[in-house]
Design an enzyme around this catalytic site. Structure first.
Site, PDB file in Angstrom:
ATOM      1  N   HIS A 130       3.206   3.024  13.152  1.00 46.85           N
ATOM      2  CA  HIS A 130       2.543   4.247  13.359  1.00 46.85           C
ATOM      3  C   HIS A 130       3.077   5.174  14.363  1.00 46.85           C
ATOM      4  O   HIS A 130       2.244   5.734  15.083  1.00 46.85           O
ATOM      5  CB  HIS A 130       1.047   3.778  13.784  1.00 46.85           C
ATOM      6  N   GLU A 133      -5.243   1.593   2.471  1.00 51.23           N
ATOM      7  CA  GLU A 133      -5.091   0.415   3.320  1.00 51.23           C
ATOM      8  C   GLU A 133      -5.354   0.686   4.890  1.00 51.23           C
ATOM      9  O   GLU A 133      -5.925   0.161   5.484  1.00 51.23           O
ATOM     10  CB  GLU A 133      -3.808  -0.088   3.252  1.00 51.23           C
ATOM     11  N   GLU A 134      -4.812   1.941   5.161  1.00 51.24           N
ATOM     12  CA  GLU A 134      -4.869   2.399   6.554  1.00 51.24           C
ATOM     13  C   GLU A 134      -6.245   2.660   7.244  1.00 51.24           C
ATOM     14  O   GLU A 134      -6.540   2.696   8.370  1.00 51.24           O
ATOM     15  CB  GLU A 134      -3.728   3.397   6.784  1.00 51.24           C
ATOM     16  N   HIS A 147       0.770  -1.441  -0.049  1.00 52.84           N
ATOM     17  CA  HIS A 147      -0.013  -0.030   0.124  1.00 52.84           C
ATOM     18  C   HIS A 147       0.930   1.192   0.028  1.00 52.84           C
ATOM     19  O   HIS A 147       1.843   1.329   0.684  1.00 52.84           O
ATOM     20  CB  HIS A 147      -0.995  -0.066   1.102  1.00 52.84           C
ATOM     21  N   ASP A 205       4.049  -6.044   3.822  1.00 56.13           N
ATOM     22  CA  ASP A 205       3.584  -4.916   4.704  1.00 56.13           C
ATOM     23  C   ASP A 205       4.440  -5.250   5.878  1.00 56.13           C
ATOM     24  O   ASP A 205       5.226  -6.360   6.027  1.00 56.13           O
ATOM     25  CB  ASP A 205       2.049  -5.146   4.891  1.00 56.13           C
ATOM     26  N   ASP A 238       5.676   1.861   7.009  1.00 58.74           N
ATOM     27  CA  ASP A 238       4.610   1.351   6.753  1.00 58.74           C
ATOM     28  C   ASP A 238       3.587   2.338   5.829  1.00 58.74           C
ATOM     29  O   ASP A 238       3.141   3.222   5.942  1.00 58.74           O
ATOM     30  CB  ASP A 238       3.565   1.141   8.316  1.00 58.74           C
TER      31      ASP A 238
HETATM   32 CO    CO Z   1      -0.322   0.773   9.024  1.00 61.07          CO
HETATM   33 ZN    ZN Z   2       0.987  -1.287   6.285  1.00 62.25          ZN
END
Ligand code: CO
Ligand code: ZN
Length: 332
Positions: A304, A195-196, A63, A218, A164
Site C-alpha cells: 500500500h 477487494e480493497e 483482485h 494475493d 497488490d
Molecule cells: Co491491498
Molecule cells: Zn491485495
C-alpha cells in the site's frame, strides 16, 4: 515477464473502476478458457471445465482493483479534497501523484502545519490538477484516481504502485497458460473487483460458483526490513502458504496439501501468519455453505505504498505451486 507485468501494474483500476484491467486481461486468458463471463459487479470469470466425474469445484481469485482516492470537493481555486478508496496511508501522500481515468495527473499537497514532524490526516491533503478554479478543473466530485508510478525492475526485485494485486493477476494468467488442457477439477479463475474495500467482488463470485475449494492469490507483508514488525516472511524465500490472517484461518487440510505439493515439486516455500489484513479467501471461505479456503501469498515489501516490491523468484514459485496444486488430485 516484464512487458505483461508492466502493463498490468501501470494500468488504472481503483476499486469500482476496474474496466481497463478487465479489457487488458480478457484477451490474454480467453484462449485458455472453456467459457468466460463478466458478472454484474465486473468480476471476470474464466472457467475451465472437466470431463472428470465428481470433480471438485475450485475457485481461484486474484483482485484486479487497487487502492486509490476519490474527489469529494473542489475548492474555489480548483484544488480537490478527497477521500480514500481502500487502505491509503496518510504518510504516503505528500508529493505523490495520482492519475484519473481520463489521464489527468494530480500532485498531492498538504495544508500548512507548524508541527512539521507530524503526519497530517488524509483530510488535510489536497490534489493539485493544475486548475485555477472550478470552471477549468477537469475533475468532478466522485471521480476516482489511482496512484501514478512507473514499474521498475531492479535485478530480482520488481517495484510498482499496484503489485497488490496485479502480481496475483500475473500469477493467475501465467498459471492458466501453463495448465494442461484437461485439469481434473472444475476450475474458475476469478479476476475480482473491489477487494480493497472489503473483498466484495469475490464474495459475489463465490456465492455464484459455490466452490468446494477456494484459493486466493494475493500479496503479504514481510518481516525482512529494518525494524520491521516481527514476521517470518522474507523476499526471496518462496511463495508464502497462508495459515492465518485477521480475516481467516486457512483450511488445515488445504495448507497441508500446499506444503506437500511444494515439497514434491521442489518448490522453496515459507509459512505465513499475518497479523493484519485479509484477502479474497475470507469471502470464499464463508460464501454459500462455506468452502475449504486458503491463500498462496506473494511476499511484498511496502504494501500500500507507491513502491510495492516483490521478488521475481517468489513469483515464479507461486505460479509453479498453483499449477502443481491444480494439476493433481485435491484430497483434503
Ligand atoms: Co491491498
Ligand atoms: Zn491485495
Amino acid at each position: 515477464m516484464h512487458d505483461l507485468l508492466r502493463s498490468l501494474v501501470e494500468a488504472y483500476g481503483p476499486s469500482g473502476f476496474e474496466d481497463a484491467l478487465r479489457d487488458l486481461i480478457r484477451p490474454l486468458v480467453e484462449p485458455h478458457a472453456d467459457d468466460i463471463s463478466v458478472d454484474a459487479m465486473g468480476n471476470l470469470l474464466v472457467h475451465k471445465s472437466t470431463a472428470a466425474a465428481g470433480a471438485l469445484k475450485v475457485m481461484i481469485a486474484a483482485h484486479i482493483d487497487e487502492i486509490g482516492v476519490m474527489a469529494t470537493h473542489i475548492t474555489e481555486k480548483g484544488f480537490l479534497r478527497f477521500t480514500n478508496i481502500g487502505g491509503v496511508m496518510p504518510h504516503t501522500l505528500l508529493g505523490n501523484r495520482v492519475r484519473f481515468a481520463d489521464g489527468t495527473i494530480g500532485v498531492i499537497g498538504v495544508d500548512h502545519s507548524d508541527d512539521r514532524g507530524a503526519i497530517q490526516p488524509l483530510s488535510k491533503h489536497f490534489i493539485d490538477v493544475g486548475a485555477t478554479g472550478r470552471e477549468d478543473c477537469p475533475v468532478r466530485v466522485g471521480d476516482a484516481a489511482g496512484f501514478d508510478r512507473a514499474f521498475v525492475a531492479r535485478g530480482n526485485y520488481l517495484t510498482a504502485k499496484s503489485m497488490d494485486d496485479r502480481i496475483g493477476c500475473y500469477v493467475a494468467i501465467e498459471a492458466l497458460r501453463r495448465l494442461p488442457a484437461d485439469v481434473p477439477h472444475d476450475v474458475t479463475f476469478v479476476f475480482s473487483v473491489q477487494e480493497e474495500v472489503g473483498t466484495r467482488g469475490a464474495e459475489a463470485a463465490a456465492n455464484r460458483i459455490l466452490p468446494d475449494v477456494g484459493i486466493a492469490l494475493d500479496v503479504t507483508r514481510t518481516g525482512d526490513v529494518p525494524e520491521a514488525k516481527a514476521m517470518s516472511v522474507s523476499l526471496g524465500d518462496g511463495p508464502a502458504i497462508k495459515v492465518r490472517d485477521s480475516g481467516m484461518i486457512a483450511h488445515a487440510g488445504l495448507v497441508r496439501l500446499m506444503r506437500r505439493r511444494a515439497e514434491e515439486a521442489g518448490i522453496r516455500y515459507q509459512m505465513e501468519v499475518l497479523d493484519g489484513g485479509s484477502t479474497d479467501a475470507r469471502s470464499m471461505q464463508v460464501a454459500g455453505p462455506g468452502c475449504a479456503a486458503g491463500c498462496i501469498s506473494i511476499p511484498c515489501r511496502y504494501v500500500h505504498s507507491p513502491s510495492e516490491t516483490v521478488d521475481s523468484r517468489d513469483v515464479e514459485g507461486c505460479i509453479q505451486l498453483l499449477v502443481a496444486l491444480l494439476s493433481g488430485s485435491i484430497d483434503l
